[in-house]
Write a protein that holds these residues in place. Structure first.
Motif, PDB file in Angstrom:
ATOM      1  N   UNK B  30       0.876  -1.215   0.175  1.00  0.00           N
ATOM      2  CA  UNK B  30      -0.074   0.079   0.225  1.00  0.00           C
ATOM      3  C   UNK B  30       0.750   1.170  -0.054  1.00  0.00           C
ATOM      4  N   UNK B 147     -15.806  -3.102  11.771  1.00  0.00           N
ATOM      5  CA  UNK B 147     -15.011  -2.166  11.201  1.00  0.00           C
ATOM      6  C   UNK B 147     -15.122  -2.045   9.618  1.00  0.00           C
ATOM      7  N   UNK B 148     -15.800  -1.097   9.191  1.00  0.00           N
ATOM      8  CA  UNK B 148     -16.214  -1.230   7.835  1.00  0.00           C
ATOM      9  C   UNK B 148     -15.718   0.088   6.895  1.00  0.00           C
ATOM     10  N   UNK B 149     -15.115  -0.531   5.509  1.00  0.00           N
ATOM     11  CA  UNK B 149     -14.257   0.634   4.984  1.00  0.00           C
ATOM     12  C   UNK B 149     -14.838   0.417   3.538  1.00  0.00           C
ATOM     13  N   UNK B 150     -14.987   1.551   3.047  1.00  0.00           N
ATOM     14  CA  UNK B 150     -15.087   1.683   1.576  1.00  0.00           C
ATOM     15  C   UNK B 150     -14.165   2.578   0.851  1.00  0.00           C
ATOM     16  N   UNK B 151     -13.205   1.793   0.022  1.00  0.00           N
ATOM     17  CA  UNK B 151     -12.087   2.557  -0.608  1.00  0.00           C
ATOM     18  C   UNK B 151     -13.032   3.390  -1.953  1.00  0.00           C
ATOM     19  N   UNK B 152     -12.582   4.791  -1.933  1.00  0.00           N
ATOM     20  CA  UNK B 152     -13.250   5.296  -3.337  1.00  0.00           C
ATOM     21  C   UNK B 152     -12.152   5.493  -4.530  1.00  0.00           C
TER      22      UNK B 152
END
Lengths: 152, 152
Positions: B30, B147-152
């Motif tokens: 990353x 823990x929720x993630x949303x990459x844009x």
């Protein structure tokens, strides 16, 4: 659905926001709702107000606050200097649930994240809210992380 | 263990912090580490620097940065106007793992949270890091949230 507008909260919204925070299966035990709003809530609002990276949003329908969420912009060195948007304290009035308002609120927050150059949106949701996890997954979020809390 | 001091990062620490972020099984893919630190990292540091609610901390041992974490103070209306401390981007140099440095870092952050009047400390940890969850649990954290993630 009646027209709903999203806007930054002002001080006069605090009692309505506190009522919304309490209008919730877990929040009821955690919040203090009375005729007079507890001083701690006013202090918290004043601390937030004016911080460009912290915004309490309200959804207003026909002059009434029917939803709220807090958006926190977090610049970070990790992931190649990625700025992220964190969403906290999402609540929809019990009278307005099941009508797509939550979906519109999160969609609005994601648009806001993009507009501010964020490359990641994050939130945590209580594992007891199984519907909430599914809801966020339907919006593209994935539960890749454990959300860990330590009350002091 | 050699004496370790904790302090707020300064601009000159950025290359060392980026190297630490990459010194990790998931971070390696990353982060961008090269002779010249990518401009995005400098921009991120400059965005953070001076924000009283956002601090990158480094752990320094014998003049070398051996650990880092970001501390974000979040005032909030929820939980009766509770201010919380969020910990992001925790990394310990691979050369210094297993010697209790992570434990001291988190302990330091929790002390800092108390000193700033926070009533909750929160963080998320990648579910693939099974040891990390156990580590935080041993420090009193509980994995109550997704823990929720949303990459844009």
């Amino acid at each position: 659905m009646t027209e709903v507008i999203f806007r930054a909260a002002v001080r006069a919204d605090v009692p309505a926001i506190v009522a919304l925070l309490a209008d919730d299966e877990f929040g009821a035990a955690r919040e203090a709702v009375s005729e007079e709003v507890d001083a701690a809530y006013w202090r918290a609002f004043d601390a937030l107000d004016g911080d460009p990276r912290n915004t309490v949003i309200v959804a207003e329908s026909a002059g009434t606050v029917v939803g709220t969420m807090q958006l926190i912009v977090i610049p970070s060195l990790s992931r190649r200097g990625t700025q992220r948007l964190e969403i906290e304290g999402v609540r929809v009035a019990s009278t307005h649930r099941g009508a797509g308002l939550g979906r519109r609120m999160i969609g609005w927050a994601v648009d806001e994240a993009r507009a501010q150059g964020c490359k990641l949106v994050q939130l945590t949701t209580d594992k007891r809210r199984v519907d909430a996890r599914r809801f966020y997954e339907s919006l593209g979020f994935t539960a890749t992380h454990e959300g860990m809390k330590l009350p002091l």
